[in-house]
Write an enzyme that holds these catalytic residues in place. Sequence first.
Site, mmCIF file in Angstrom:
data_model
loop_
_atom_site.group_PDB
_atom_site.id
_atom_site.type_symbol
_atom_site.label_atom_id
_atom_site.label_comp_id
_atom_site.label_asym_id
_atom_site.label_seq_id
_atom_site.Cartn_x
_atom_site.Cartn_y
_atom_site.Cartn_z
ATOM 1 N N CYS A 11 -2.540 -9.253 8.119
ATOM 2 C CA CYS A 11 -1.786 -8.493 6.995
ATOM 3 C C CYS A 11 -2.854 -8.779 5.772
ATOM 4 O O CYS A 11 -2.267 -8.246 4.405
ATOM 5 C CB CYS A 11 -0.422 -8.977 6.559
ATOM 6 N N HIS A 34 2.734 -11.238 -2.450
ATOM 7 C CA HIS A 34 2.753 -10.666 -1.039
ATOM 8 C C HIS A 34 4.175 -10.362 -0.642
ATOM 9 O O HIS A 34 4.382 -9.144 -0.375
ATOM 10 C CB HIS A 34 2.502 -11.775 -0.008
ATOM 11 N N GLU A 91 5.157 -18.803 -0.955
ATOM 12 C CA GLU A 91 4.333 -18.197 -2.147
ATOM 13 C C GLU A 91 4.894 -18.654 -3.170
ATOM 14 O O GLU A 91 3.894 -18.756 -4.232
ATOM 15 C CB GLU A 91 3.892 -16.830 -1.921
ATOM 16 N N LYS A 140 6.245 -4.213 -2.271
ATOM 17 C CA LYS A 140 7.098 -4.151 -0.847
ATOM 18 C C LYS A 140 8.478 -3.710 -0.930
ATOM 19 O O LYS A 140 8.890 -3.224 0.220
ATOM 20 C CB LYS A 140 6.524 -5.321 0.037
ATOM 21 N N HIS A 195 5.896 -2.836 3.964
ATOM 22 C CA HIS A 195 4.928 -3.448 4.454
ATOM 23 C C HIS A 195 4.158 -2.900 5.574
ATOM 24 O O HIS A 195 4.459 -2.860 6.672
ATOM 25 C CB HIS A 195 5.511 -4.943 5.136
ATOM 26 N N PHE A 254 -0.213 -12.835 9.552
ATOM 27 C CA PHE A 254 -0.214 -13.874 10.752
ATOM 28 C C PHE A 254 -1.662 -14.264 11.208
ATOM 29 O O PHE A 254 -2.818 -13.665 10.869
ATOM 30 C CB PHE A 254 0.284 -12.841 11.713
#
Length: 422
Positions: free
Chosen positions: A169, A309, A320, A341, A346, A405
């Site tokens: 990602c 993110h 975050e 998002k 996403h 990931f």
Amino acid sequence: MHRDVVISGIGVVSPGGIGVKPFWDLLVSGRTATRTITRFDASPFRSTVAAECDFDAAAEGLDPEDVSRLDRATQFALVAARQALKDSGLAPEELDPCRTGVTIGSAVGCTTSLEREYVAVSHAGRDWLVDPDRAVPHLYDYYVPSSMAAEVAWASGAEGPVQVVSTGCTSGLDSVGHAVRLIEEGVSDVMIAGATDAPISPITLACFDAIRATTPRNDEPTTASRPFDRTRNGFVLGEGCAVFVLEEREHARARDAHVYAAVGGFASRCNAYHMTGLRPDGKEMAAAIAAALDEAGVAPDAVDYVNAHGSGTKQNDRHETAAFKRALGDHARRTPVSSIKSMIGHSLGAIGSLEIAACALAMENGAIPPTANLHDPDPECDLDYVPLVAREAALDTVLTVGSGFGGFQSAMVLTRPGRVGR
């Protein structure tokens, strides 16, 4: 001598609209493009919502042969690259082929077509020994992700470095960051860079269902993506693409190009910790932010906006938030933060490039996109997340981050074209 890099062209294929203007209009309106999946029957799955692109390949200029042979994600990339080149004012014939390159990021490559072809050759999974005669002749192109970058290179006449970057990602940030490095090092003068993914398919839904990463809020698809909200319970899958024309500053200046932003700094780190888990202290993301700011010559208290993110999973949003506090110090509490998002879902590897586009357009238009659906903030996420409504703001320095990931953590600093801190 250091070579500064600027963004002179943007192309976007996104949920809610094809092209820069529809994309930006959606973001500043606070509207969402998340809905019940329409591309196939998703009813057997735990999560049945996604942010789909209303994409008509023929209407976007792809010929019937391209439509039949290219994966959906590759089609996105071709359309966005054409937009970006047109926006930049650079025609392919005006480019020096050997000084022009391509980097395309993607997390899952040609997943949609690979799954479709597996269904065909295995008689819908019935046969262990597959029938190769039932496969399309260009199946190899789906199997090898480099075909995506090659198609963009062929369409644009790029004969310099042509590569795919796949880091989950963070691919959309890392592909642009890699392109910036090639220009800084003098390998290229122009890079066509970005990321694309079209992961809305049964196999992807099944994978995320298995680890319960996506939201099961199927009865409220338009408000299912809720970053930083107390009621969030997973991300909404999306798809899309953003591609940029990146140029060495003097190359752009020589042709009097319009410049959206300069790429001041980029850095990436890995937590070497867990395939999907994140440390709660945000140390690795904070390290990436600090390195990107240092490269840009920007102090933490000069950051005007952070594009988070903001996936809408509990561990990411807390992780975050901690990273911003660690990297920006007290200034984190005075800095607007938001997640797009919440509106476009996403799109895995593509989202980092879409977020770069959002940041460049925020600087261009003097407005911060909101975090949609943020009605009940999580007390552990206690920063200014620009809830619900866009905010006017003069932006000179913008930070955008990604988390993937495998433990990948990336950060990029964009600055106003006339301001480079080095």
